[in-house]
Scaffold this motif. Structure first.
Motif, mmCIF file in Angstrom:
data_model
loop_
_atom_site.group_PDB
_atom_site.id
_atom_site.type_symbol
_atom_site.label_atom_id
_atom_site.label_comp_id
_atom_site.label_asym_id
_atom_site.label_seq_id
_atom_site.Cartn_x
_atom_site.Cartn_y
_atom_site.Cartn_z
ATOM 1 N N ARG A 137 64.570 -10.891 3.729
ATOM 2 C CA ARG A 137 64.234 -12.042 3.319
ATOM 3 C C ARG A 137 63.539 -12.232 2.268
ATOM 4 N NH1 ARG A 137 64.778 -16.679 6.038
ATOM 5 N NH2 ARG A 137 62.963 -17.617 4.987
ATOM 6 N N TRP A 147 60.967 -9.564 -1.016
ATOM 7 C CA TRP A 147 60.952 -8.330 -1.137
ATOM 8 C C TRP A 147 59.282 -7.664 -0.537
ATOM 9 C CZ3 TRP A 147 63.971 -5.579 -4.164
ATOM 10 C CH2 TRP A 147 64.643 -6.305 -4.882
ATOM 11 N N GLU A 185 55.877 -11.848 -4.607
ATOM 12 C CA GLU A 185 57.305 -11.111 -4.792
ATOM 13 C C GLU A 185 57.405 -10.509 -5.932
ATOM 14 O OE1 GLU A 185 60.066 -11.905 -2.415
ATOM 15 O OE2 GLU A 185 58.208 -11.639 -1.293
ATOM 16 N N ARG A 203 57.681 -17.026 -11.316
ATOM 17 C CA ARG A 203 58.525 -18.042 -10.732
ATOM 18 C C ARG A 203 57.991 -19.222 -10.020
ATOM 19 N NH1 ARG A 203 60.825 -16.550 -6.399
ATOM 20 N NH2 ARG A 203 63.000 -17.101 -6.655
ATOM 21 N N LEU A 231 57.640 -22.303 -12.429
ATOM 22 C CA LEU A 231 58.802 -23.073 -12.742
ATOM 23 C C LEU A 231 59.478 -23.734 -11.608
ATOM 24 C CD1 LEU A 231 60.676 -22.959 -15.101
ATOM 25 C CD2 LEU A 231 61.891 -21.026 -14.549
ATOM 26 N N ILE A 232 59.258 -23.254 -10.375
ATOM 27 C CA ILE A 232 59.821 -24.148 -9.267
ATOM 28 C C ILE A 232 58.892 -25.269 -8.931
ATOM 29 C CG2 ILE A 232 60.164 -24.085 -6.726
ATOM 30 C CD1 ILE A 232 60.299 -20.845 -7.044
ATOM 31 N N TYR A 263 60.292 -27.614 -11.649
ATOM 32 C CA TYR A 263 61.513 -28.544 -11.345
ATOM 33 C C TYR A 263 61.513 -29.468 -10.245
ATOM 34 C CZ TYR A 263 64.176 -25.175 -14.305
ATOM 35 O OH TYR A 263 64.682 -24.614 -15.524
ATOM 36 N N LEU A 309 65.640 -21.441 -2.151
ATOM 37 C CA LEU A 309 65.535 -20.809 -3.164
ATOM 38 C C LEU A 309 65.440 -19.078 -3.148
ATOM 39 C CD1 LEU A 309 66.011 -20.931 -6.115
ATOM 40 C CD2 LEU A 309 63.669 -20.911 -6.702
ATOM 41 N N LEU A 328 64.879 -15.759 -3.216
ATOM 42 C CA LEU A 328 64.655 -14.860 -4.583
ATOM 43 C C LEU A 328 65.225 -15.328 -5.754
ATOM 44 C CD1 LEU A 328 64.157 -11.580 -2.518
ATOM 45 C CD2 LEU A 328 62.274 -12.809 -3.758
ATOM 46 N N LYS A 329 66.100 -16.397 -5.654
ATOM 47 C CA LYS A 329 67.158 -16.463 -6.391
ATOM 48 C C LYS A 329 66.200 -17.160 -7.606
ATOM 49 C CE LYS A 329 70.049 -18.490 -3.424
ATOM 50 N NZ LYS A 329 70.565 -19.558 -2.975
ATOM 51 N N ASP A 330 66.981 -17.136 -8.954
ATOM 52 C CA ASP A 330 66.309 -17.580 -10.195
ATOM 53 C C ASP A 330 66.173 -18.865 -9.916
ATOM 54 O OD1 ASP A 330 65.908 -18.117 -12.666
ATOM 55 O OD2 ASP A 330 67.771 -17.540 -13.646
ATOM 56 N N PRO A 331 64.967 -19.633 -10.599
ATOM 57 C CA PRO A 331 64.653 -20.985 -10.286
ATOM 58 C C PRO A 331 65.461 -21.960 -11.011
ATOM 59 C CG PRO A 331 62.691 -19.669 -10.371
ATOM 60 C CD PRO A 331 63.811 -18.810 -10.649
ATOM 61 N N ASN A 332 66.087 -21.286 -12.244
ATOM 62 C CA ASN A 332 67.152 -21.934 -12.917
ATOM 63 C C ASN A 332 68.178 -22.457 -12.213
ATOM 64 O OD1 ASN A 332 65.392 -21.912 -15.541
ATOM 65 N ND2 ASN A 332 65.757 -20.032 -15.572
#
Lengths: 377, 289
Positions: free
Chosen positions: A305, A307, A338, A366, A369-370, A373, B178, B180-184
């Motif tokens: 699920r 890293w 991660e 990340r 950024l999350i 959004y 999400l 580990l996918k790219d947040p974009n």
């Protein structure tokens, strides 16, 4: 012809290197050239041998044979040692030492030229090679006893057998790496009354880099002009359209070099065949060396699920208990996110117990950024 | 010289005139495949594609062949924002070997005004490789600028309550799942949701450009296409500005109509694109100084 760098004084880098070589011969009785079979050390050795021939002197050509290397590299070193036999002292070291094997965690180290395994050796030892340690057992030093007597330990102990010698290395820094240039010139060494910026002090000896300002094309131009032979691996890589930064002849199983195994069956099938028998993990590395999931650790295997979970699994199932402690101790100093865990997975997969692939220990970029959004969308 | 905003034909003429005036023996054109330049016959031209620049088999041969009587044409090679990328470094080494260089580019940036410095490096042989855009420095190179006055015209598309509900659910699902996918991928996937609502506004006689042709429309092109039949309406925005700039360069469109739904993600993409146009105008104004 074009394609050779020159200084404002119109002196070319070749002329500068010849001047440096004359300086080395004027100031040192013992001169040893370290070679690997690559293009740079080929040029370095040739320049030194020419000067030796001109002066009727001898230079040592030193090759630390790590057993698992391209046959073309071995052939190239053999060629260099036979170019000017009257002016060459052969120092071909074929002795037991440990080498990191990035392709297997079970066989994490290769003991090169291991006694009792001569039937498995990549090739038999040469008659004219140095097979035993040239230094006293009690004087031998080891950088890290947990890792054992490794590649750099051989080099260091070998160099300590000499005093006042010049070790010539075909290290170049022009064009490719400003950082390497800085590292190379920041500790100049005093030779006679002159401060030499293309060298560093190495105990009782000095390491000198007479072609430090040469470019890729200066090297190839020299090889062409002098009609020198070079490793066939370059031709194969050329035909395959390798980018210039990847076209190098290096070790085969190290954590920074394992990708070369991917094309090895195509380039040197016999070497590949022997390598598969010699050490574990080779066939796996050949198939997956360039894929995102395995050694590159760019894509998480689908049964994990995160890293972090993958890292914990790798750590828990690592076959070597001493390595588990070493890695766990190192990771305890890192952030637990991660971004960092992915890099830790890479160290574990590539068996990087020496910490050569450094971890960028910072908060996961990340997350911010999350949050952004979530707010704006 | 850096020429911005020229058409293909004008570029070809510029190359011919340069060759005639400077006794050029051979021309190398470095260009991405989809921007292949047509140069009038009678000139010895070799085309090197963007991906080939770093390949050893091209790199050394070109270094050998480029001399004082060679013209290097760097066409639409602003592909990456890293000024020190290997491909740019290889190009620089070629450029250092000849005084004859023409740099053609449709837009002076990918995303930031500073991207122009990559073109600047080509023309000045990287003498100011570490410096950012500033008016005084730009005098060091010759820039011929034909600005393309890009503007966006939003065509509003209303969505129903069901779509807005689906949007909210999808957003939650994307963020929660999400992993580990790219947040974009969050805005990228959300943007696709408004597609069905926009479909009712598609005019069969007009051309459109979208992320893909998942609706199987004959008049739909994608941002990856190598050419466009004429002016296109943006069906949905692309995420990468390089794709958007490629689309504008190939379609030679200045006024760009765009279907924009009332979903937040569409408004976000519209705002983002308008900001890009703002930065484009800023770049033009810096270049005019």
């Amino acid at each position: 012809m074009r394609l050779i760098q020159s200084y404002a004084s119109r002196q070319t880098v070749l002329e500068a290197a010849l001047g440096r070589m004359a300086f080395v011969f004027d100031n040192f009785e013992q001169i040893i050239v370290s070679v690997s079979g690559g293009k740079d050390s080929t040029v370095m050795a040739h320049l030194a041998l020419l000067e030796a021939k001109r002066r009727g002197r001898k230079v040592g050509i030193h090759f630390l044979d790590e057993e698992v290397c391209y046959q073309s590299s071995v052939d190239q070193v053999d060629y260099l040692m036979n170019l000017f036999p009257d002016n060459t002292t052969r120092i071909w070291l074929q002795m037991e030492f440990r080498l990191t094997n990035a392709t297997s965690v079970q066989d994490g180290q290769l003991v090169c030229w291991e006694a009792g395994k001569h039937k498995l050796w990549m090739r038999p030892k040469r008659e004219d090679s140095i097979k035993f340690r040239m230094w006293a057992e009690e004087a031998q030093t080891v950088r890290d006893k947990r890792k054992g007597f490794g590649f750099y330990d051989v080099i260091e102990n070998f160099e300590r057998c000499y005093s006042g010698a010049a070790f010539l290395v075909g290290l170049r820094a022009a064009g490719e790496s400003p950082n390497r240039w800085r590292a190379m010139v920041k500790n100049p060494v005093d030779v006679g009354e002159r401060k030499v910026y293309w060298g560093t002090k190495k105990g009782a000896n000095v390491a000198l880099y007479p072609i430090y300002d040469w470019n890729f094309h200066d090297v190839w131009r020299y090889i062409h002009d002098e009609g020198l032979r070079y490793s066939k691996v370059y031709d194969w890589q050329f035909r395959k359209g390798y980018p210039i930064n990847q076209m190098r002849v290096s070790s085969l199983i190290h954590e920074r070099a394992f990708k070369s195994i991917c094309d090895l069956p195509e380039f040197e099938p016999k070497t590949y065949n022997k390598l598969c028998k010699r050490i574990k993990g080779i066939a796996m590395a050949q198939e997956t060396g360039k894929t995102a999931k395995m050694f590159a650790c760019r894509k998480l295997p689908k049964n994990f699920r995160s890293w972090i979970a993958y890292r914990d699994f790798l750590l828990k199932t690592h076959p070597d208990q001493s390595r588990i402690r070493l890695f766990a101790e190192r990771f305890s100093r890192h952030l637990n996110n991660e971004y960092v865990a992915r890099q830790q997975c890479r160290q574990l997969i590539l068996n990087d117990y020496e910490n050569n692939l450094s971890v960028d220990n910072k908060p996961d970029p990340r997350d911010e950024l999350i949050r952004y959004y979530e707010e704006v969308l | 010289m850096i020429a911005l905003g020229l058409h293909d034909r004008a570029k070809g003429k510029r190359v011919s005139a340069y060759c005639a005036g400077n006794s050029i023996r051979k021309v190398f054109v470095f260009s991405p495949a989809k921007f292949r330049l047509s140069i009038p016959s009678g000139i010895d031209v070799e085309y090197i594609e963007w991906d080939e620049i770093i390949q050893y088999k091209f790199y050394y041969r070109i270094l050998q062949e480029v001399g004082k009587d060679t013209l290097l044409v760097v066409n639409e090679c602003l592909r990456l924002q890293n000024r020190y990328d290997l491909t740019y470094n290889c190009l620089r080494l070629f450029l250092n070997q000849t005084p004859h260089v023409l740099v053609f580019q449709c837009f002076p940036l990918i995303d930031r005004v500073d991207d122009f410095m990559i073109l600047f490096d080509f023309d000045t042989r990287s003498r100011w490789k570490r410096e950012g855009v500033r008016a005084g420095l730009l005098k060091e190179c010759q820039v011929e600028c034909s600005p393309i006055d890009v503007s966006l015209r939003a065509i509003p598309v209303a969505t129903d309550g069901a779509t807005q509900d689906a949007y909210r659910k999808e957003k939650r699902k994307l963020i929660d799942g999400l992993g580990l996918k790219d947040p974009n991928t969050i805005p990228r996937n959300l943007h696709l949701l408004s597609g069905k609502a926009k479909l009712a506004h598609v005019d069969p006689g007009a051309h459109y450009v979208g992320r893909n042709n998942r609706f199987g429309l004959d008049n739909m092109r994608t941002y990856r296409d190598a050419g466009y039949p004429g002016a296109c309406t943006v069906f949905e925005f692309c995420h990468n500005f390089l794709d958007f700039s490629d689309f504008l360069s190939l379609s030679r469109q200045s006024e760009v109509p765009a279907l924009v739904s009332d979903l937040k993600v569409d408004q976000w993409y519209l705002g983002r694109c308008q900001e890009w146009i703002g930065r484009l105008h800023e770049a033009y104004s810096v270049l005019r100084q």
